[in-house]
Structures are given as structure tokens and as C-alpha cells.
Design a protein around this motif. Structure first.
Motif, PDB file in Angstrom:
ATOM      1  N   GLU A   7      38.732  47.517  39.045  1.00  0.00           N
ATOM      2  CA  GLU A   7      37.950  46.275  38.952  1.00  0.00           C
ATOM      3  C   GLU A   7      37.536  46.078  37.499  1.00  0.00           C
ATOM      4  O   GLU A   7      36.956  46.982  36.887  1.00  0.00           O
ATOM      5  CB  GLU A   7      36.717  46.375  39.859  1.00  0.00           C
ATOM      6  CG  GLU A   7      35.680  45.291  39.685  1.00  0.00           C
ATOM      7  CD  GLU A   7      36.201  43.902  39.985  1.00  0.00           C
ATOM      8  OE1 GLU A   7      36.288  43.097  39.027  1.00  0.00           O
ATOM      9  OE2 GLU A   7      36.532  43.630  41.149  1.00  0.00           O
ATOM     10  N   ASP A   8      37.829  44.899  36.936  1.00  0.00           N
ATOM     11  CA  ASP A   8      37.545  44.662  35.523  1.00  0.00           C
ATOM     12  C   ASP A   8      36.158  44.096  35.265  1.00  0.00           C
ATOM     13  O   ASP A   8      35.735  43.998  34.110  1.00  0.00           O
ATOM     14  CB  ASP A   8      38.605  43.730  34.916  1.00  0.00           C
ATOM     15  CG  ASP A   8      38.607  42.351  35.552  1.00  0.00           C
ATOM     16  OD1 ASP A   8      38.419  42.264  36.785  1.00  0.00           O
ATOM     17  OD2 ASP A   8      38.810  41.358  34.831  1.00  0.00           O
ATOM     18  N   ASP A   9      35.412  43.721  36.290  1.00  0.00           N
ATOM     19  CA  ASP A   9      34.074  43.162  36.130  1.00  0.00           C
ATOM     20  C   ASP A   9      33.040  44.263  36.358  1.00  0.00           C
ATOM     21  O   ASP A   9      32.835  44.718  37.488  1.00  0.00           O
ATOM     22  CB  ASP A   9      33.872  42.016  37.131  1.00  0.00           C
ATOM     23  CG  ASP A   9      32.594  41.237  36.861  1.00  0.00           C
ATOM     24  OD1 ASP A   9      31.684  41.776  36.193  1.00  0.00           O
ATOM     25  OD2 ASP A   9      32.499  40.077  37.331  1.00  0.00           O
ATOM     26  N   ASP A  10      32.358  44.690  35.281  1.00  0.00           N
ATOM     27  CA  ASP A  10      31.362  45.757  35.386  1.00  0.00           C
ATOM     28  C   ASP A  10      30.219  45.394  36.317  1.00  0.00           C
ATOM     29  O   ASP A  10      29.616  46.273  36.938  1.00  0.00           O
ATOM     30  CB  ASP A  10      30.793  46.093  34.003  1.00  0.00           C
ATOM     31  CG  ASP A  10      31.716  46.980  33.197  1.00  0.00           C
ATOM     32  OD1 ASP A  10      32.673  47.526  33.785  1.00  0.00           O
ATOM     33  OD2 ASP A  10      31.496  47.118  31.981  1.00  0.00           O
ATOM     34  N   ALA A  13      31.813  46.408  39.549  1.00  0.00           N
ATOM     35  CA  ALA A  13      32.300  47.787  39.623  1.00  0.00           C
ATOM     36  C   ALA A  13      31.163  48.809  39.669  1.00  0.00           C
ATOM     37  O   ALA A  13      31.187  49.735  40.490  1.00  0.00           O
ATOM     38  CB  ALA A  13      33.234  48.067  38.452  1.00  0.00           C
ATOM     39  N   LYS A  14      30.170  48.667  38.793  1.00  0.00           N
ATOM     40  CA  LYS A  14      29.123  49.689  38.696  1.00  0.00           C
ATOM     41  C   LYS A  14      28.288  49.807  39.969  1.00  0.00           C
ATOM     42  O   LYS A  14      28.128  50.915  40.497  1.00  0.00           O
ATOM     43  CB  LYS A  14      28.239  49.410  37.476  1.00  0.00           C
ATOM     44  CG  LYS A  14      28.935  49.724  36.152  1.00  0.00           C
ATOM     45  CD  LYS A  14      28.004  49.527  34.964  1.00  0.00           C
ATOM     46  CE  LYS A  14      28.700  49.909  33.664  1.00  0.00           C
ATOM     47  NZ  LYS A  14      27.827  49.720  32.480  1.00  0.00           N
ATOM     48  N   VAL A  29      36.728  54.891  38.458  1.00  0.00           N
ATOM     49  CA  VAL A  29      36.795  53.456  38.184  1.00  0.00           C
ATOM     50  C   VAL A  29      37.787  53.199  37.059  1.00  0.00           C
ATOM     51  O   VAL A  29      37.764  53.875  36.028  1.00  0.00           O
ATOM     52  CB  VAL A  29      35.411  52.891  37.801  1.00  0.00           C
ATOM     53  CG1 VAL A  29      35.508  51.387  37.505  1.00  0.00           C
ATOM     54  CG2 VAL A  29      34.399  53.161  38.915  1.00  0.00           C
ATOM     55  N   SER A  31      39.426  49.837  34.725  1.00  0.00           N
ATOM     56  CA  SER A  31      39.060  48.462  34.390  1.00  0.00           C
ATOM     57  C   SER A  31      40.253  47.527  34.235  1.00  0.00           C
ATOM     58  O   SER A  31      40.075  46.329  33.983  1.00  0.00           O
ATOM     59  CB  SER A  31      38.222  48.442  33.107  1.00  0.00           C
ATOM     60  OG  SER A  31      38.953  49.012  32.031  1.00  0.00           O
ATOM     61  N   ASP A  32      41.471  48.051  34.351  1.00  0.00           N
ATOM     62  CA  ASP A  32      42.650  47.188  34.313  1.00  0.00           C
ATOM     63  C   ASP A  32      43.778  47.848  35.087  1.00  0.00           C
ATOM     64  O   ASP A  32      43.686  49.023  35.479  1.00  0.00           O
ATOM     65  CB  ASP A  32      43.086  46.879  32.877  1.00  0.00           C
ATOM     66  CG  ASP A  32      43.465  48.117  32.083  1.00  0.00           C
ATOM     67  OD1 ASP A  32      44.470  48.770  32.443  1.00  0.00           O
ATOM     68  OD2 ASP A  32      42.783  48.436  31.099  1.00  0.00           O
TER      69      ASP A  32
END
Length: 226
Positions: A7-10, A13-14, A29, A31-32
Motif C-alpha cells: 500500500e503506497d498511502d501511509d 498502511a500504518k 509493509v 510501498s510500491d
């Protein structure tokens, strides 16, 4: 379950990773799509939570690549695209389920539980470099046939090194790797684990340090066995 969240949206994701860890899952995790692919080549995941719209390699392409490489775990796609065509594309690419954003964490948890009840033939790989081998099914480590008695944190650090043998890891990166096991820690903890790993490798017969200090940066794994 061991889960990879791509998932590229923190902002998504967090909190999602934190919630899953509170449910006693082990979560990595990415990010791309490219980072996600590299993670799957280093670690055997039971489940991949995969965003559809990703930089570098989109979720559809990554899912197809995973299935072409004989990945047998579950793939659950998470996306804001909710048309029937989008869902069909995701399922045809090899996804096991499809959840539209925004979603409630309770629904995601229920879908993960449903997937975990399905039979699966997940082939967990061995990581091997020279006489050093990690069995990711039994979580055992051997050096030239000698079993290394590692703590869970030492095991995760060594698994990280062997999965990415050319990468330099800072202490903060390794702390992130151990986050689900120890939330309150410091960088000196990593130094202690590295020292213990070196001692255990040496006691098993390693003549040269296999974890090299990159001064001012961190550590990397050295594939130099004699």
C-alpha cells in the motif's frame, strides 16, 4: 498469519498494519509493487493485502506475476475502484477476494479469517547462502549442519539479511523489522542482537564475520564462506 501489506498511502498502511499486529499477525509493509515483489521473493507470506493502484508496478500486474511464479498463498485486493469490471480484472489476475475502500477494519478481519479457513498449499522456501540455511517452515537456522539456537529477534534479523543479501540495513530499519515483537526498544538493542548473531555463527564454525558493519550507515550480510 504472516502478512504482506502492499500500500503506497501511509495514512492507510500504518494504522492498518498496527491493527493487524494487535491481532497477533506478523506484518511487513511495501510501498510500491516492485518492493512488494522483492519482499515475496525473500519471505513466504500466508496472505498479501494488495492495493490495486500502486507506483512502479500496479496491483494487477503484481498479482499476475505472483501467480506466474507459483505463489500459493492468499491475495486480497484493496482498492477504491468498485466497478464490476475492476473486480473481475482483479479476480481474473489471481486474487482470492476483493475489498473496496473505504472499508471497516472489522470487515477486513472477517475476510482474513474466512480466507484462513480455506485449504492452501503454501510452499515456504529455504534461504541458503553457502553453509548457512534458514528453513522458513520450521524457523530453524543451520550452519554446515549445525543448528543455531537463535532468539525470535535474532532469527528475524538474519532472515532479513539473507532475504536481501546485498542491501545495507540501518539500525532503525532493523528496529522496524522487530516492531511487532518489541514496541519499546532502542538502537543499542540491535547492536546487541548483531553481536550475539556473530558469536553464534562463529561458534557454529564460521571463520569470517558474515554480518559486516558499514560504518556510519548500518549492517549488511557478507556472502563470504570459507
Amino acid at each position: 498469519m504472516r502478512i504482506l501489506l502492499v500500500e503506497d498511502d501511509d495514512r492507510i498502511a500504518k494504522p492498518l498494519a498496527e491493527d493487524l499486529r494487535h491481532q497477533h499477525h506478523v506484518v511487513d509493509v511495501a510501498s510500491d509493487g516492485i518492493e512488494g515483489w522483492h519482499c515475496t521473493q525473500a519471505v513466504a507470506y500466508d496472505l498479501i493485502l494488495l492495493d490495486l493502484m500502486l507506483p512502479k508496478l500496479d496491483g494487477i500486474a503484481l498479482c499476475q506475476q505472483l501467480r506466474s511464479s507459483q505463489y500459493k498463498g492468499f491475495v486480497l485486493m484493496l482498492t477504491a475502484l468498485d466497478t464490476t469490471t475492476d473486480k473481475v480484472m482483479g479476480l481474473d489476475a489471481g486474487a482470492d477476494d476483493y475489498l473496496v475502500k473505504p472499508f471497516e477494519l472489522e470487515e477486513l478481519s472477517a475476510r482474513i479469517r474466512a480466507l484462513s479457513r480455506r485449504p492452501v498449499n503454501l510452499q515456504k522456501p529455504h534461504l541458503r547462502y553457502g553453509p548457512l540455511e534458514i528453513n522458513q517452515t520450521s524457523h530453524t537456522v543451520t550452519y554446515a549442519g549445525t543448528v543455531l539456537n537463535l532468539t525470535p529477534k535474532e532469527y528475524l534479523i538474519l532472515e532479513c539479511f539473507l532475504g536481501h543479501p546485498t542491501q545495507v540495513f540501518t539500525r532503525s530499519m532493523l528496529l522496524d523489522k522487530l516492531w511487532e515483537l518489541e514496541q519499546i526498544s532502542g538502537e543499542n538493542t540491535i547492536k546487541t542482537h548483531i553481536t550475539n548473531l556473530r558469536q553464534k555463527l562463529k561458534a557454529a564454525g564460521s571463520n569470517k564475520a558474515t554480518i559486516q558493519t558499514v560504518y556510519g550507515v548500518g549492517y549488511r550480510f557478507v556472502q563470504d564462506f570459507e
